[in-house]
Design an enzyme around this catalytic site. Sequence first.
Site, mmCIF file in Angstrom:
data_model
loop_
_atom_site.group_PDB
_atom_site.id
_atom_site.type_symbol
_atom_site.label_atom_id
_atom_site.label_comp_id
_atom_site.label_asym_id
_atom_site.label_seq_id
_atom_site.Cartn_x
_atom_site.Cartn_y
_atom_site.Cartn_z
ATOM 1 C CB CYS A 145 -1.125 0.039 1.203
ATOM 2 S SG CYS A 145 -2.306 1.169 0.958
ATOM 3 C CE LYS A 178 -10.942 4.602 1.698
ATOM 4 N NZ LYS A 178 -11.324 4.575 2.954
ATOM 5 C CB SER A 180 -8.922 0.289 1.773
ATOM 6 O OG SER A 180 -9.244 1.673 2.558
ATOM 7 C CG HIS A 220 -4.737 -3.264 2.091
ATOM 8 N ND1 HIS A 220 -3.529 -3.072 3.015
ATOM 9 C CD2 HIS A 220 -5.072 -2.063 1.735
ATOM 10 C CE1 HIS A 220 -3.388 -1.753 3.017
ATOM 11 N NE2 HIS A 220 -4.295 -1.154 2.180
ATOM 12 C CD GLU A 260 -2.609 -6.197 4.192
ATOM 13 O OE1 GLU A 260 -2.522 -5.136 4.637
ATOM 14 O OE2 GLU A 260 -2.230 -6.476 3.198
ATOM 15 N NE ARG A 272 -10.872 3.128 11.696
ATOM 16 C CZ ARG A 272 -10.528 1.902 11.327
ATOM 17 N NH1 ARG A 272 -10.766 0.723 12.099
ATOM 18 N NH2 ARG A 272 -9.998 1.533 10.237
#
Length: 304
Positions: free
Chosen positions: A142, A163, A192, A233, A235, A247
């Site tokens: 990233c 995004k 993301s 990502h 992971e 959030r």
Amino acid sequence: MPIRIPDNLPARKTLEDEGVNVMDSSRAERQDIRALEFGLLNLMPNKERTETQFARLIGATPLQINLSLVRVTDHQSKNTPEDYLNTFYQTWDEVKERKFDGFIVTGAPIANMPFEEVRYWPEMLEIMEWTRTNVHHTMFICWGAQAALHHFHGARRYRMDEKAFGVFRHKVIGQRSPFLRGLSDSPMIPVSRYNDIDRASLGDNLEVLIDNDEIGLCMLGDRNERAVYFLNHLEYDNRSLADEYERDIKAGLDTPPPQNLFPNGDTSAEPENRWRSHAHLLFQNWINEIYQTTPFDLGKIGTQ
């Protein structure tokens, strides 16, 4: 496996509950083999969650791996207690004389900040140069991938119109790459990020391995620097994107739900994990390639 991590690291119980074979210090010392040395430079605020995610993937190999947790020296964490960091982490200053078979540089939540304005950028420059001489193979993730592409290749990043947020189907381009053996032609991968890399700024030394026509590059290989750059990502665990979405909503942001994550788009339902097998396969391929090519003598890393 097993993977060797600090004996009292909180991630240990999570990994053991999942069936990952974690080795303690005394058992490791009895084995008459040369364990692989891996380092994780953790730039994420939630250190414990990130270290668990990567340890889970590294720990699924039959090889013995010693995993060292590393943090930048010139940075005070706001989210992780200093005693936790002092107990389980070493600063880069403390490990920079060592050699590593494999090294991971994570993302960081500073996507909108110019590289040169990041407070620890001078140390990042030193670390990236250090990987050339002290690491057999590096995986940049990233923001870490964006930073390394910028440093090593002068690649330009740009802010996308919106995004990229969700789980997206990608296309495997580099079928002959040893890192992609066994991956399906179109794996689902969590994304993301606000930024992408300008393809026109990429040099001839880089090979696109995984791509997406709509949201951009995912993975590039770099033989000269003995590195791969993974912009997304694999992971992530089941709730990484969901927790990020929650959030944002609590902070009053108008963030749309992550695409292709929740069953039938129902944000009250538990997310489905459709990338776990690809994550394990990619990391096992990466570790196996390191095992097959790294010098037996750690001191020769960076010289061959």
